[in-house]
Design a protein around this motif. Structure first.
Motif, PDB file in Angstrom:
ATOM      1  N   MET A  15       5.906  -4.655  -9.502  1.00 32.26           N
ATOM      2  CA  MET A  15       4.881  -4.760  -8.489  1.00 32.26           C
ATOM      3  C   MET A  15       3.594  -5.219  -9.177  1.00 32.26           C
ATOM      4  O   MET A  15       3.168  -4.637 -10.160  1.00 32.26           O
ATOM      5  CB  MET A  15       4.711  -3.386  -7.830  1.00 32.26           C
ATOM      6  N   ASN A  16       2.982  -6.281  -8.644  1.00 31.67           N
ATOM      7  CA  ASN A  16       1.754  -6.772  -9.247  1.00 31.67           C
ATOM      8  C   ASN A  16       0.544  -5.959  -8.783  1.00 31.67           C
ATOM      9  O   ASN A  16       0.658  -5.087  -7.926  1.00 31.67           O
ATOM     10  CB  ASN A  16       1.569  -8.268  -8.971  1.00 31.67           C
ATOM     11  N   VAL A  17      -0.612  -6.248  -9.357  1.00 32.77           N
ATOM     12  CA  VAL A  17      -1.831  -5.492  -9.066  1.00 32.77           C
ATOM     13  C   VAL A  17      -2.180  -5.558  -7.582  1.00 32.77           C
ATOM     14  O   VAL A  17      -2.550  -4.549  -6.970  1.00 32.77           O
ATOM     15  CB  VAL A  17      -3.008  -6.034  -9.915  1.00 32.77           C
ATOM     16  N   PHE A  18      -2.042  -6.735  -6.995  1.00 23.25           N
ATOM     17  CA  PHE A  18      -2.412  -6.902  -5.589  1.00 23.25           C
ATOM     18  C   PHE A  18      -1.541  -6.039  -4.684  1.00 23.25           C
ATOM     19  O   PHE A  18      -2.022  -5.416  -3.741  1.00 23.25           O
ATOM     20  CB  PHE A  18      -2.310  -8.372  -5.182  1.00 23.25           C
ATOM     21  N   HIS A  19      -0.249  -5.989  -4.995  1.00 22.15           N
ATOM     22  CA  HIS A  19       0.656  -5.153  -4.206  1.00 22.15           C
ATOM     23  C   HIS A  19       0.366  -3.671  -4.422  1.00 22.15           C
ATOM     24  O   HIS A  19       0.459  -2.876  -3.486  1.00 22.15           O
ATOM     25  CB  HIS A  19       2.117  -5.486  -4.516  1.00 22.15           C
ATOM     26  N   LYS A  20       0.031  -3.296  -5.651  1.00 18.92           N
ATOM     27  CA  LYS A  20      -0.308  -1.890  -5.914  1.00 18.92           C
ATOM     28  C   LYS A  20      -1.514  -1.463  -5.089  1.00 18.92           C
ATOM     29  O   LYS A  20      -1.523  -0.385  -4.492  1.00 18.92           O
ATOM     30  CB  LYS A  20      -0.599  -1.676  -7.407  1.00 18.92           C
ATOM     31  N   VAL A  21      -2.524  -2.308  -5.061  1.00 18.68           N
ATOM     32  CA  VAL A  21      -3.733  -1.997  -4.293  1.00 18.68           C
ATOM     33  C   VAL A  21      -3.406  -1.976  -2.803  1.00 18.68           C
ATOM     34  O   VAL A  21      -3.844  -1.084  -2.076  1.00 18.68           O
ATOM     35  CB  VAL A  21      -4.862  -2.997  -4.617  1.00 18.68           C
ATOM     36  N   LEU A  22      -2.622  -2.932  -2.343  1.00 19.36           N
ATOM     37  CA  LEU A  22      -2.245  -2.970  -0.934  1.00 19.36           C
ATOM     38  C   LEU A  22      -1.487  -1.707  -0.531  1.00 19.36           C
ATOM     39  O   LEU A  22      -1.747  -1.123   0.524  1.00 19.36           O
ATOM     40  CB  LEU A  22      -1.391  -4.208  -0.634  1.00 19.36           C
ATOM     41  N   VAL A  23      -0.571  -1.260  -1.362  1.00 20.10           N
ATOM     42  CA  VAL A  23       0.182  -0.036  -1.066  1.00 20.10           C
ATOM     43  C   VAL A  23      -0.762   1.161  -1.017  1.00 20.10           C
ATOM     44  O   VAL A  23      -0.629   2.028  -0.140  1.00 20.10           O
ATOM     45  CB  VAL A  23       1.325   0.173  -2.090  1.00 20.10           C
ATOM     46  N   LYS A  24      -1.731   1.219  -1.920  1.00 20.64           N
ATOM     47  CA  LYS A  24      -2.711   2.311  -1.895  1.00 20.64           C
ATOM     48  C   LYS A  24      -3.532   2.271  -0.605  1.00 20.64           C
ATOM     49  O   LYS A  24      -3.794   3.308   0.002  1.00 20.64           O
ATOM     50  CB  LYS A  24      -3.644   2.255  -3.110  1.00 20.64           C
ATOM     51  N   ILE A  25      -3.928   1.082  -0.186  1.00 19.91           N
ATOM     52  CA  ILE A  25      -4.667   0.946   1.073  1.00 19.91           C
ATOM     53  C   ILE A  25      -3.795   1.420   2.225  1.00 19.91           C
ATOM     54  O   ILE A  25      -4.256   2.149   3.109  1.00 19.91           O
ATOM     55  CB  ILE A  25      -5.138  -0.511   1.290  1.00 19.91           C
ATOM     56  N   PHE A  26      -2.528   1.036   2.198  1.00 20.23           N
ATOM     57  CA  PHE A  26      -1.590   1.467   3.243  1.00 20.23           C
ATOM     58  C   PHE A  26      -1.477   2.987   3.269  1.00 20.23           C
ATOM     59  O   PHE A  26      -1.497   3.605   4.331  1.00 20.23           O
ATOM     60  CB  PHE A  26      -0.216   0.837   3.001  1.00 20.23           C
ATOM     61  N   GLU A  27      -1.367   3.610   2.098  1.00 23.68           N
ATOM     62  CA  GLU A  27      -1.249   5.065   2.029  1.00 23.68           C
ATOM     63  C   GLU A  27      -2.512   5.754   2.545  1.00 23.68           C
ATOM     64  O   GLU A  27      -2.424   6.747   3.260  1.00 23.68           O
ATOM     65  CB  GLU A  27      -0.957   5.500   0.583  1.00 23.68           C
ATOM     66  N   ILE A  28      -3.670   5.221   2.193  1.00 24.67           N
ATOM     67  CA  ILE A  28      -4.938   5.815   2.635  1.00 24.67           C
ATOM     68  C   ILE A  28      -5.084   5.718   4.153  1.00 24.67           C
ATOM     69  O   ILE A  28      -5.497   6.667   4.808  1.00 24.67           O
ATOM     70  CB  ILE A  28      -6.132   5.142   1.922  1.00 24.67           C
ATOM     71  N   THR A  29      -4.746   4.553   4.698  1.00 25.07           N
ATOM     72  CA  THR A  29      -4.930   4.329   6.132  1.00 25.07           C
ATOM     73  C   THR A  29      -3.790   4.860   6.978  1.00 25.07           C
ATOM     74  O   THR A  29      -3.935   4.971   8.194  1.00 25.07           O
ATOM     75  CB  THR A  29      -5.072   2.824   6.430  1.00 25.07           C
ATOM     76  N   GLY A  30      -2.674   5.154   6.334  1.00 26.20           N
ATOM     77  CA  GLY A  30      -1.502   5.559   7.102  1.00 26.20           C
ATOM     78  C   GLY A  30      -0.944   4.413   7.924  1.00 26.20           C
ATOM     79  O   GLY A  30      -0.226   4.618   8.900  1.00 26.20           O
ATOM     80  N   GLY A  31      -1.316   3.185   7.551  1.00 24.16           N
ATOM     81  CA  GLY A  31      -0.839   2.007   8.270  1.00 24.16           C
ATOM     82  C   GLY A  31      -1.642   1.692   9.520  1.00 24.16           C
ATOM     83  O   GLY A  31      -1.290   0.802  10.283  1.00 24.16           O
ATOM     84  N   LYS A  32      -2.738   2.417   9.726  1.00 20.39           N
ATOM     85  CA  LYS A  32      -3.573   2.205  10.917  1.00 20.39           C
ATOM     86  C   LYS A  32      -4.637   1.148  10.616  1.00 20.39           C
ATOM     87  O   LYS A  32      -5.351   1.243   9.626  1.00 20.39           O
ATOM     88  CB  LYS A  32      -4.228   3.508  11.342  1.00 20.39           C
ATOM     89  N   ASP A  33      -4.754   0.179  11.497  1.00 21.39           N
ATOM     90  CA  ASP A  33      -5.677  -0.929  11.262  1.00 21.39           C
ATOM     91  C   ASP A  33      -7.125  -0.631  11.644  1.00 21.39           C
ATOM     92  O   ASP A  33      -7.977  -1.497  11.541  1.00 21.39           O
ATOM     93  CB  ASP A  33      -5.197  -2.201  11.967  1.00 21.39           C
ATOM     94  N   ASN A  34      -7.421   0.580  12.067  1.00 19.40           N
ATOM     95  CA  ASN A  34      -8.802   0.920  12.424  1.00 19.40           C
ATOM     96  C   ASN A  34      -9.466   1.841  11.398  1.00 19.40           C
ATOM     97  O   ASN A  34     -10.573   2.303  11.615  1.00 19.40           O
ATOM     98  CB  ASN A  34      -8.857   1.550  13.814  1.00 19.40           C
TER      99      ASN A  34
END
Length: 135
Positions: A1-20
């Motif tokens: 997993m590259n850096v961009f994907h790692k950060v994206l996954v962390k963002i996903f975890e923080i937001t719970g997948g919610k776009d708001n």
């Protein structure tokens, strides 16, 4: 997993997948150790349309494309539960082999058999460490 994907996954975890839900990239990237690359990481994630700009500088929101990509990346990562099960089964198989070796040794002791037993015990300790690291 590259850096961009790692950060994206962390963002996903923080937001719970919610776009708001807004995420502070400064805090996130400091915690992950990627802060010096904040501009390039932000630009890449925005360029891929995985995130949108938040209300303030260096804040973002995940997009539905970002959610889909994060889920895709996470599905390729090994599942901890399945890794523990796999390593546990190997540990059990090796332990059964040790019992067989001990039974053979007890019926007819000899130095060569005991060397094999000691080797198997060492292998079991290594396998046990592999199980522990996945817990």
């Amino acid at each position: 997993m590259n850096v961009f994907h790692k950060v994206l996954v962390k963002i996903f975890e923080i937001t719970g997948g919610k776009d708001n839900v807004e995420v502070d990239l400064v805090d996130l990237l400091k915690k992950e150790g990627f802060f010096p690359s904040i501009d390039s990481i932000s630009a890449q994630l925005l360029g891929e349309s995985w995130i949108t700009d938040g209300g303030r500088k260096y804040t973002c929101k995940i997009t539905h494309w970002g959610v889909a990509e994060a889920k895709r990346v996470m599905s390729n990562a090994p599942d901890k539960v399945s890794e523990v099960e796999k390593e546990s089964k190997r540990l059990l198989t090796e332990a059964r082999g040790l019992i067989t070796m001990l039974e053979e040794f007890a019926s007819k002791p000899d130095s060569k058999k005991f060397d094999g037993i000691e080797k198997r015990i060492s292998d079991l300790a290594d396998r046990s460490k592999a199980v522990r690291q996945h817990l």
